[in-house]
Design a protein around this motif. Structure first.
Motif, short mmCIF file in Angstrom:
data_model
loop_
_atom_site.label_atom_id
_atom_site.label_comp_id
_atom_site.label_asym_id
_atom_site.label_seq_id
_atom_site.Cartn_x
_atom_site.Cartn_y
_atom_site.Cartn_z
N LEU A 20 16.82 -31.13 -26.06
CA LEU A 20 16.12 -30.08 -26.83
C LEU A 20 16.83 -29.91 -28.10
O LEU A 20 16.21 -29.65 -29.07
CB LEU A 20 16.16 -28.65 -25.92
CG LEU A 20 15.61 -27.59 -26.49
CD1 LEU A 20 13.92 -27.71 -26.58
CD2 LEU A 20 15.69 -26.50 -25.81
N SER A 73 12.40 -22.04 -24.57
CA SER A 73 12.84 -20.76 -24.74
C SER A 73 14.36 -20.39 -24.36
O SER A 73 15.30 -20.17 -25.41
CB SER A 73 11.96 -19.58 -23.87
OG SER A 73 12.49 -18.41 -24.05
N CYS A 74 14.70 -20.44 -23.03
CA CYS A 74 16.18 -20.04 -22.77
C CYS A 74 17.36 -21.08 -23.27
O CYS A 74 18.28 -20.63 -23.30
CB CYS A 74 15.98 -19.88 -21.20
SG CYS A 74 15.96 -21.25 -20.23
N ARG A 75 17.26 -22.26 -23.29
CA ARG A 75 17.94 -23.17 -23.56
C ARG A 75 19.00 -23.39 -22.39
O ARG A 75 19.96 -23.82 -22.66
CB ARG A 75 18.84 -23.13 -24.97
CG ARG A 75 17.90 -23.04 -26.31
CD ARG A 75 18.51 -22.52 -27.11
NE ARG A 75 18.84 -20.98 -26.88
CZ ARG A 75 19.97 -20.45 -27.35
NH1 ARG A 75 20.97 -21.24 -27.87
NH2 ARG A 75 19.63 -19.15 -27.00
N ALA A 105 18.01 -23.95 -18.77
CA ALA A 105 17.51 -24.01 -17.61
C ALA A 105 17.11 -23.03 -16.71
O ALA A 105 17.23 -23.04 -15.44
CB ALA A 105 18.50 -25.16 -16.69
N ILE A 106 16.26 -21.98 -17.15
CA ILE A 106 16.03 -20.87 -16.20
C ILE A 106 14.77 -20.44 -16.82
O ILE A 106 14.04 -19.80 -15.85
CB ILE A 106 16.82 -19.72 -16.42
CG1 ILE A 106 17.14 -19.12 -17.52
CG2 ILE A 106 18.19 -19.91 -15.45
CD1 ILE A 106 17.90 -17.82 -17.66
N CYS A 107 14.19 -20.98 -17.78
CA CYS A 107 12.69 -20.27 -18.32
C CYS A 107 11.86 -21.25 -17.85
O CYS A 107 10.60 -20.94 -17.54
CB CYS A 107 12.86 -19.95 -19.78
SG CYS A 107 12.47 -21.28 -20.75
N SER A 153 10.37 -23.95 -19.64
CA SER A 153 9.39 -24.10 -20.60
C SER A 153 9.58 -25.51 -21.19
O SER A 153 8.52 -26.03 -21.79
CB SER A 153 9.05 -23.05 -21.56
OG SER A 153 10.47 -22.36 -21.95
N CYS A 154 10.62 -26.08 -20.95
CA CYS A 154 10.91 -27.33 -21.65
C CYS A 154 10.85 -28.76 -20.92
O CYS A 154 11.48 -29.77 -21.39
CB CYS A 154 12.31 -27.27 -22.26
SG CYS A 154 13.61 -27.31 -21.32
N CYS A 164 16.44 -29.33 -21.99
CA CYS A 164 17.78 -28.17 -22.39
C CYS A 164 18.76 -28.78 -21.46
O CYS A 164 19.97 -28.46 -21.80
CB CYS A 164 17.27 -27.01 -22.33
SG CYS A 164 17.06 -26.21 -20.79
S1 FES Z 1 14.38 -24.03 -22.58
FE1 FES Z 1 14.20 -22.70 -20.84
S2 FES Z 1 14.46 -24.25 -19.13
FE2 FES Z 1 14.60 -25.44 -20.84
#
Ligand code: FES
Ligand code: SF4
Lengths: 118, 251
Positions: free
Chosen positions: B40, B59-61, B63-65, B67-68, B80
């Motif tokens: 990421l 979003s979160c960077r 591993a909890i949102c 989205s990546c 991420c």
């Molecule tokens: S940016 Fe949120 S899970 Fe990777």
């Protein structure tokens, strides 16, 4: 609310598959060892093998295991063919489950003949 | 390690800009990276320094949102939590999540997935609602353990990208939604099992699964969605045979 989707009859075949899978996990290896390695060394006569089935309990065991093995194999065959897109679904189901159904009928017939025929 | 900071790696990124590209194609970028740099971060450095038009979700960077998610060297991964040091020497192929329509570059369309998640009643439906004054709905640790792993799902869709049955049939409800379904059906405070199960008895429900198992391998949160699917095959199968006996307690 939209109406719930139509049921499939997949559970029937899945339960047969599961039952066959359980039996083959329990007895499959033993059967392969006995019939594939031990018996060919000193093959029993047809009469001796058939005599085992005259015992009603042995007949029942054969009646349970052989058809369920067929249904287990049929489900695997069907899913493999379906994933390979080998043909229209109903045709694949007919081939796989049909083979198991024929195998089941033949097994029942033969075992009844052996039990009660002579 | 004198040249610790001078490591470079080549990334092949699948680009697709609907307004100008006929079809998706790989474009090569070379980035300088350090030991602790994630895929990421590499994408962000490309966007900052090389090509501002590169699109991807994050979003979160941490591993909890969820989205990546993207295909990294052919495997669905969170960008991420995937590190360049593990992908060296490269080149690394980066593509949008498999089995989903591409919206732009690494961004895929999630509308269908969201609809599936919404369809399975993703909330607790208690037997009877009590007023706030009546206190909490109590639960023992063992009752919580029954569904807890399934509640770790972050809706990242990696399991969908891994699933060949979803690839073959986009209407298949899929592993992630089944994990979420089990999260509620397995909850002792919930009474909505019947409604949820009724949604998955069909061909596009739980029965599309052929027990490939790649979903559980792909899951970054160890949710084991394949286990949720399997449990519900059993539930659906029993319901198939026992539905005649069940009390119809809802219309
Ligand atoms: S940016 Fe949120 S899970 Fe990777
Ligand atoms: S089950 Fe795992 S892989 Fe699937 S959406 Fe949830 S977190 Fe992602």
């Amino acid at each position: 609310m939209t109406r719930p989707p139509k049921r499939t009859i997949a559970p029937i075949f899945w339960l047969l598959f599961g039952a066959g899978g359980m039996l083959s996990a329990l007895f499959g290896t033993g059967l392969v060892i006995v019939t594939g390695f031990l018996l060919p060394a000193s093959p029993p006569s047809y009469q001796a093998a058939a005599a085992i089935l005259h015992n009603p309990l042995a007949g029942l065991v054969a009646l349970a295991t052989i058809p369920l093995f067929f249904w287990h194999g049929a489900e695997r065959l069907f899913l493999t063919l379906k994933d390979m897109r080998a043909g229209p679904r109903p045709l694949l189901a007919l081939i796989s489950y049909g083979a198991a159904a024929v195998g089941t009928l033949v097994t029942i017939l033969l075992i009844f003949l052996m039990e009660f025929g002579s | 390690m004198a040249d610790r900071d001078r490591l470079t790696i080549e990334l092949w990124i699948l680009r697709y800009r609907p307004a100008q590209d006929e079809e998706p194609h790989f474009v090569s970028y070379t980035v300088t990276y350090t030991e602790e740099m994630s895929v990421l971060e590499a994408l962000q450095s490309i966007k900052d320094e090389q090509d501002g038009s590169l699109s991807f979700r994050w979003s979160c960077r941490m591993a909890i949102c969820g989205s990546c998610g993207m295909m990294i060297d052919g495997t669905p991964k969170l960008a991420c939590s995937t590190f360049l040091r593990d992908l060296a020497p490269g080149p690394v192929k980066i593509a949008p999540l498999e089995n989903f329509p591409i919206e732009r570059d690494l961004v895929v369309t999630v509308a269908d997935f969201v609809k599936k998640i919404e369809s399975i009643y993703p909330f607790i439906m208690p037997k009877e609602t009590k007023p706030v004054e009546a206190g909490e709905y109590l639960q023992t640790p063992a009752q919580m353990a029954a569904y807890e792993p399934f509640s770790d799902c972050i809706n990242c869709m990696l399991c969908y990208a891994a699933c060949p049955q979803f690839g073959a049939n986009p209407d298949f409800i899929g592993p992630g939604a089944m994990a979420l379904l089990q999260r509620y059906n397995g909850d002792s405070r919930d009474a909505g099992s019947r409604e949820r199960l009724d949604l998955i008895h069909g061909e596009d429900g739980v029965w599309s699964c052929t027990a490939v198992g790649l979903c559980s391998e792909a899951c970054p949160k160890l949710v084991d969605p394949a286990n949720a699917v399997n449990q519900n095959k059993t539930n659906s199968a029993f319901d198939f045979f026992l539905r005649g006996l069940r009390k119809e307690n809802h219309s």
